[in-house]
Design an enzyme around this catalytic site. Structure first.
Site, mmCIF file in Angstrom:
data_model
loop_
_atom_site.group_PDB
_atom_site.id
_atom_site.type_symbol
_atom_site.label_atom_id
_atom_site.label_comp_id
_atom_site.label_asym_id
_atom_site.label_seq_id
_atom_site.Cartn_x
_atom_site.Cartn_y
_atom_site.Cartn_z
ATOM 1 N N ARG A 107 0.879 -1.179 0.000
ATOM 2 C CA ARG A 107 0.000 0.000 0.000
ATOM 3 C C ARG A 107 0.907 1.216 0.000
ATOM 4 O O ARG A 107 1.694 1.417 0.940
ATOM 5 C CB ARG A 107 -0.913 0.007 1.225
ATOM 6 C CG ARG A 107 -1.618 1.330 1.422
ATOM 7 C CD ARG A 107 -2.739 1.283 2.424
ATOM 8 N NE ARG A 107 -3.895 0.600 1.865
ATOM 9 C CZ ARG A 107 -5.116 0.646 2.390
ATOM 10 N NH1 ARG A 107 -5.347 1.343 3.485
ATOM 11 N NH2 ARG A 107 -6.120 -0.004 1.832
ATOM 12 N N HIS A 134 -7.302 0.740 -6.537
ATOM 13 C CA HIS A 134 -7.545 -0.124 -5.366
ATOM 14 C C HIS A 134 -8.214 -1.418 -5.880
ATOM 15 O O HIS A 134 -9.390 -1.687 -5.599
ATOM 16 C CB HIS A 134 -8.438 0.609 -4.365
ATOM 17 C CG HIS A 134 -8.410 0.039 -2.982
ATOM 18 N ND1 HIS A 134 -7.611 -1.046 -2.620
ATOM 19 C CD2 HIS A 134 -9.094 0.392 -1.850
ATOM 20 C CE1 HIS A 134 -7.816 -1.315 -1.339
ATOM 21 N NE2 HIS A 134 -8.700 -0.473 -0.850
ATOM 22 N N GLN A 137 -10.133 -4.020 -3.587
ATOM 23 C CA GLN A 137 -11.429 -3.568 -3.090
ATOM 24 C C GLN A 137 -12.524 -3.781 -4.143
ATOM 25 O O GLN A 137 -13.610 -4.270 -3.834
ATOM 26 C CB GLN A 137 -11.345 -2.079 -2.708
ATOM 27 C CG GLN A 137 -12.629 -1.549 -2.123
ATOM 28 C CD GLN A 137 -12.964 -2.173 -0.773
ATOM 29 O OE1 GLN A 137 -12.158 -2.135 0.123
ATOM 30 N NE2 GLN A 137 -14.156 -2.749 -0.637
ATOM 31 N N ASP A 223 -17.171 7.090 -1.646
ATOM 32 C CA ASP A 223 -15.926 6.955 -0.886
ATOM 33 C C ASP A 223 -15.683 8.287 -0.185
ATOM 34 O O ASP A 223 -16.373 9.280 -0.455
ATOM 35 C CB ASP A 223 -14.790 6.616 -1.883
ATOM 36 C CG ASP A 223 -13.469 6.262 -1.228
ATOM 37 O OD1 ASP A 223 -13.430 6.081 0.002
ATOM 38 O OD2 ASP A 223 -12.458 6.174 -1.958
ATOM 39 N N CYS A 263 -16.296 1.428 0.453
ATOM 40 C CA CYS A 263 -15.116 0.614 0.771
ATOM 41 C C CYS A 263 -14.720 0.726 2.241
ATOM 42 O O CYS A 263 -14.028 -0.148 2.765
ATOM 43 C CB CYS A 263 -13.945 0.980 -0.141
ATOM 44 S SG CYS A 263 -13.368 2.673 0.057
ATOM 45 N N ARG A 291 -13.385 -8.849 1.386
ATOM 46 C CA ARG A 291 -11.985 -8.552 1.055
ATOM 47 C C ARG A 291 -11.127 -9.788 1.332
ATOM 48 O O ARG A 291 -10.271 -10.170 0.537
ATOM 49 C CB ARG A 291 -11.465 -7.367 1.903
ATOM 50 C CG ARG A 291 -11.958 -5.999 1.487
ATOM 51 C CD ARG A 291 -11.357 -5.549 0.168
ATOM 52 N NE ARG A 291 -9.904 -5.485 0.203
ATOM 53 C CZ ARG A 291 -9.196 -4.471 0.690
ATOM 54 N NH1 ARG A 291 -9.807 -3.401 1.149
ATOM 55 N NH2 ARG A 291 -7.864 -4.496 0.658
HETATM 56 N N1 NVA Z 1 -9.941 6.463 -1.545
HETATM 57 C C1 NVA Z 1 -9.589 6.088 -0.190
HETATM 58 C C2 NVA Z 1 -9.823 4.638 0.007
HETATM 59 C C3 NVA Z 1 -9.511 4.143 1.409
HETATM 60 C C4 NVA Z 1 -9.699 2.663 1.535
HETATM 61 C C5 NVA Z 1 -8.127 6.439 0.067
HETATM 62 O O1 NVA Z 1 -7.305 6.261 -0.842
HETATM 63 O O2 NVA Z 1 -7.816 6.919 1.150
HETATM 64 N N1 CP Z 2 -11.192 -0.343 2.319
HETATM 65 C C1 CP Z 2 -9.926 -0.391 2.769
HETATM 66 O O1 CP Z 2 -8.977 -0.614 2.011
HETATM 67 O O2 CP Z 2 -9.805 -0.195 4.100
HETATM 68 P P1 CP Z 2 -8.453 0.040 4.923
HETATM 69 O O3 CP Z 2 -7.926 1.401 4.541
HETATM 70 O O4 CP Z 2 -8.881 -0.017 6.358
HETATM 71 O O5 CP Z 2 -7.475 -1.025 4.576
#
Ligand code: NVA
Ligand code: CP
Length: 308
Positions: A107, A134, A137, A223, A263, A291
């Site tokens: 990540r 992502h 997800q 989101d 998500c 997930r």
């Molecule tokens: N769009 C959000 C998704 C978090 C799971 C982010 O990138 O923070």
């Molecule tokens: N939806 C998702 O990826 O959640 P986290 O940021 O908690 O991993």
């Protein structure tokens, strides 16, 4: 080490429609085994390294628990507690880490970073979220849709909010799996086709009014207004996104059997009303749990190929 041809999962289109059909089927089988407390250890002695340069709850727990359930083990690294935070080059990190583990989940911020890591990795690399995509997800979201309503082919997904990593990935999924996305974002936060990496313009349609995007949709989804890494824009986004809150009016114009997904983490009263996310059309808890099941199928596929 992996015994199959090296495959990475860096964006949704890294797998074919046919491979998704297989994965989704495997995810259902693997979920059933989990629910029945049936031991399934195809990844015994395999190790997954998880590298987090941004915060996480779901991604960490689902990958970690999932890998243990498959018989493997996990190494957890963050920028703060590894040499990644002290400017060790990505190429060097990839070469070293991938000599010791069988699979890597990352990540991070820019997609270029995960691509660079993958270029120098001996083992499959999975995108656990970047600024641009992502894919794990959306894989879970599609699995969840199918569990509740059957095939997503030909269906309409309404995306209300930021033209972000989730929106880009929905577009790739629509192009590959043959459904449509109605996108409504505030001015200045539009999806960018070239960043999303779609070539067929007919997989999505843009609406200035979020209510119109939701009309007749089979699935309404949103989101956070501010994704991780964009916190400096928080105040400007609060103003710009004020009308992009999924509310009961939007759910009313969607199809009567429409689902709501998010998500997570969610901000009730910002991108979604509590009555919607905690209401009868919401499947967010199934979505979060799934997930783990889809990622178990993904790890199995990347390490063992098509298991029948
Ligand atoms: N769009 C959000 C998704 C978090 C799971 C982010 O990138 O923070
Ligand atoms: N939806 C998702 O990826 O959640 P986290 O940021 O908690 O991993």
């Amino acid at each position: 080490m992996s015994t199959n041809a090296l495959r990475h999962y860096l964006q949704f289109k890294d797998l074919s429609a046919d491979e998704y059909a297989h994965l989704l089927q495997r995810a259902a089988i693997i979920k059933k085994k989990f629910k029945a407390y049936e031991k399934y250890h195809p990844l015994a002695d395999r190790t997954l390294a998880m590298i987090f340069e941004k915060a996480s709850t779901r991604t960490r727990v689902s990958f970690e628990a999932g890998m243990y359930q498959l018989g493997g083990s996990v190494v957890h690294l963050t920028t703060g507690d590894s040499q990644l935070g002290r400017a060790e080059p990505i190429d060097d990190s990839a070469k070293v880490i991938s000599r010791m583990v069988d699979l890597v989940m990352i990540r991070t911020f820019g997609q270029d970073k995960i691509e660079r890591f993958a270029e120098h990795s001996r083992v499959p690399v999975i995108n656990g979220l970047t600024n641009e995509f992502h894919p794990c997800q959306i894989l879970a979201d599609i699995f969840t849709y199918i569990e509740h309503r059957g095939s997503i082919q030909g269906k309409t997904v309404a995306w209300v909010g930021d033209g972000n990593n989730m929106a880009n990935t929905w577009l790739q999924a629509a192009e590959l799996l043959d459904f449509k996305v109605h996108v409504s974002t505030p001015n200045g936060y539009e999806v960018n086709e070239s960043v999303a990496g779609v070539s067929r313009r007919d997989c999505f349609e843009v609406f200035s009014d979020p209510l119109e995007a939701c009309r007749n949709a089979d699935l309404v989804t949103t989101d956070v207004w501010t994704s991780m890494g964009y916190e400096a824009e928080n105040e400007a986004r609060r103003t710009a996104f004020a009308d992009w809150c999924v509310d009961t009016e939007m759910m009313k114009v969607a199809r009567p059997d429409a689902l709501f997904m998010h998500c997570l983490p969610a901000h009730r009263g910002e991108e979604v009303e509590a009555d919607v996310i905690d209401g009868p059309q919401s499947v967010v808890w199934d979505e979060a749990e799934n997930r783990m099941h889809v990622q178990k199928a993904l790890m199995e596929f990347l390490l063992l190929g098509r298991v029948s």
